[in-house]
Design a protein around this motif. Sequence first.
Motif, mmCIF file in Angstrom:
data_model
loop_
_atom_site.group_PDB
_atom_site.id
_atom_site.type_symbol
_atom_site.label_atom_id
_atom_site.label_comp_id
_atom_site.label_asym_id
_atom_site.label_seq_id
_atom_site.Cartn_x
_atom_site.Cartn_y
_atom_site.Cartn_z
ATOM 1 N N ASN A 1 4.318 3.445 -6.786
ATOM 2 C CA ASN A 1 3.772 2.124 -7.102
ATOM 3 C C ASN A 1 2.987 2.125 -8.405
ATOM 4 O O ASN A 1 3.160 1.244 -9.236
ATOM 5 N N GLU A 2 2.115 3.124 -8.567
ATOM 6 C CA GLU A 2 1.311 3.166 -9.788
ATOM 7 C C GLU A 2 2.202 3.393 -11.010
ATOM 8 O O GLU A 2 2.114 2.668 -12.002
ATOM 9 N N GLU B 1 -2.834 16.559 -3.560
ATOM 10 C CA GLU B 1 -2.330 15.218 -3.909
ATOM 11 C C GLU B 1 -3.252 14.444 -4.847
ATOM 12 O O GLU B 1 -2.834 13.463 -5.455
ATOM 13 N N LEU C 1 0.825 -1.218 0.000
ATOM 14 C CA LEU C 1 0.000 0.000 0.000
ATOM 15 C C LEU C 1 0.851 1.256 0.000
ATOM 16 O O LEU C 1 1.684 1.445 0.873
ATOM 17 N N PRO C 2 0.667 2.122 -0.989
ATOM 18 C CA PRO C 2 1.493 3.330 -1.069
ATOM 19 C C PRO C 2 1.092 4.372 -0.024
ATOM 20 O O PRO C 2 -0.082 4.488 0.324
ATOM 21 N N VAL D 1 -0.571 13.510 -10.371
ATOM 22 C CA VAL D 1 0.092 13.068 -9.141
ATOM 23 C C VAL D 1 -0.103 11.557 -9.028
ATOM 24 O O VAL D 1 -1.230 11.064 -9.108
ATOM 25 N N PHE D 2 0.989 10.834 -8.872
ATOM 26 C CA PHE D 2 0.922 9.375 -8.831
ATOM 27 C C PHE D 2 1.723 8.850 -7.645
ATOM 28 O O PHE D 2 2.685 9.472 -7.208
ATOM 29 N N SER D 3 1.347 7.673 -7.167
ATOM 30 C CA SER D 3 2.226 6.963 -6.245
ATOM 31 C C SER D 3 3.327 6.349 -7.104
ATOM 32 O O SER D 3 3.107 6.052 -8.284
ATOM 33 N N PHE E 1 0.935 8.415 1.089
ATOM 34 C CA PHE E 1 0.932 9.764 0.535
ATOM 35 C C PHE E 1 1.289 10.728 1.664
ATOM 36 O O PHE E 1 1.307 10.345 2.833
#
Lengths: 290, 461
Positions: B256-257, B247, B238-239, B252-254, B241
Amino acid sequence: MYEILRKEKLAENIYLMDIHAPRVAASAHPGQFIILRSTPEGERIPLTISDYDIERGTVQIVVQTLGVSTLKLAEKEVGECVEDFAGPLGRPSDFIYENIEELKGKKLLFIAGGVGTAPVYPQVKWLKEHGVDADVIIGAKTKSLLILTDEMRAVAGNLYIATDDGSEGFHGMVTGCLKKLVEEDGKKYDTVITIGPMIMMKFVSLTTKELGIPTIASLNSLMVDGTGMCGACRVSVGGKTKFTCVDGPEFDAHEVDFDEAMRRSGQYRDEEQRRLEKYKDHKCRIGLDK
Amino acid sequence: MANIISRTPVREQDPAQRAANFEEVCYGFNVEEAQREASRCLNCRNPRCVQACPVNIQIPNFIAEVVAGNYQQAADIIAEDSLLPSICGRVCPQESQCEGSCILGIKHEPVAIGKLERFVGDWQLENGKKETAQIEPNGKKVAVVGSGPAGLACAADLAKLGYEVTVFEALHRLGGVLSYGIPEFRLPKERIVAREIEKVSRLGVKFEKNIIVGRTVTIDSLTEEGFDAVFVGSGAGLPKFMGIPGENLNGVFSANEFLTRINLMGAFAPEENDTPVRRGKKVAVVGGGNVAMDAVRSAKRLGAEAYIVYRRSEAELPARVEEVHHAKEEGIEFAMLTNPVSIEADEKGWVRALRCVKMELGEPDESGRRSPVEVAGSEFEIECDTVIMALGTSPNPLIASTTEGLERNRRGCLVATEEGATTREGVFAGGDAVTGAATVILAMGAGRKAAKAIHEYLNNK
């Protein structure tokens, strides 16, 4: 590999498929979704479960062709396979955990738009099987785009149809139909559950807020893995960030920031359009070679 | 001996060239280079490198076999302690483990143990025996959740002991973080990861993909299916933030994504794969770990001007030294002592800038690193069209929340003993699911310990 056991064209660009995935069928509940990849190079496509049959080991999905990935899926025929099929994902609808006797005393209204009619069906069917009659409004642009009306009629309490052009049922949007039911026909609803295009859910939510009816919306956010890993599906609910895939897909509609959700859904639109045109162009060329 | 002083340089793809492709950066040693480097090892009587290795690979012994040209023997020595030498040789933080404790490193440069491990691992994948193992089945079944380093190691050890092992993977490709997280330019998927997993298959381990434990099946339903024990190696997926304004803007991305789209879905090759990825013009990656380096170097390869934004100074960067070095060579900009406070939007809701504040280092915190403190009135904007958050990950609650009696700690990690026993009988766990985000080698070590514990548990049952 997961075999397609049945395929039906429900309307222009809308297809129903039964896919053999016994483990998924055995665990599926109303309100959940699956993720599939039709080809080895394909995207992971989230689709809400529209029915499931534990004995046959099948899960039913309904897909509207919008981009390359959904087109490739719709081009598959019975007997062919999809590459990957994972689920069920997301939390089941809240009502399956409620006391059935209490639920029987409640008046539920489902408002479905377009291809969103498909995931409404297993919920209404589950309620019917548990002795709860729920009303349903199905909305579409025009008569030819209505899907699953006969199936829905068989499980719904009252079924109302609304078409934008008046070609069948109520002439106007689902929100107009809802207002008529409540304000003119004197219907009372304890909860509204809406599934359909984001823009429709936004206006349903605004209308039910006005009417003072608690409302649940099932969101179809962008996703990659669908298990909480990527965060592509994050959505603001009551000012807090939630992941549609693990915290949803159903949320309190009055708390959802639909404008943000719609904006986020469009993040790859230009790229998807470019790929779609290229794919269609490629298809045309294949035709020319023959 | 002159060659003791200087470490054998490893050949790498030219920085300017590789900053525009996803081919592997480091070419590794050839036979001559490996032998030259191996001959630098002093073969210490009391080898500190072995103690510093999380799985205690007999490093001087395998290196001696490399010197002698007995590569199969070298591979066999590593295999006693490690399942994935081609992978660990590439991604282990050697500078803080084996190489960090090498005696040669005190006055000169440490032996390139990682590169030698990689050489032996790759030699084995190319030339080693490939027959299917003949193991007498013991009639007991174990389910392994997750096909990352912890799960693979646990599955392999149990299979060698005669267990019928099935690994359940949630995604459509095996390998966990090795497949979705670490980029191709650092860890080739087909050439290395797939073949290391193939080694586990040859031990008779079965793999089922697209199974989300906690959804498709549960720990309880696996027990009903007849599995005598379960190992949970589901990782930390789980990322996180920052919780700053903006956000949820478009762009805006994690990490991970961003990395999953590129690595798992192959978005770096748009002609071959359907999944899109954001190709920003100016990308700011927030964070200083290996994942941040992977994300920023990937963004660069997709054509962006790419920045690392990190709130401490360079000395505190948690990433491997080699990754930082490679990133710099490739032209990544480092904005150190810089902390984001908000993300600013354009009129359409896309990222326009990252608003930051300057930091200075204060007193050391509980981790021993000097904690950064805001410099008053130092706010400024970094113009960018993409922001990637690489702030770490936490374990997925899916399994714990669907399994009665499986306890988690405050950080959401599964509670487990050193050997891997959880609070639920017959259920073992290891890797990031227990420790929170850590390294491949620690996860692999935890998987091996749990295999031993599962064997003892089932023998005494």
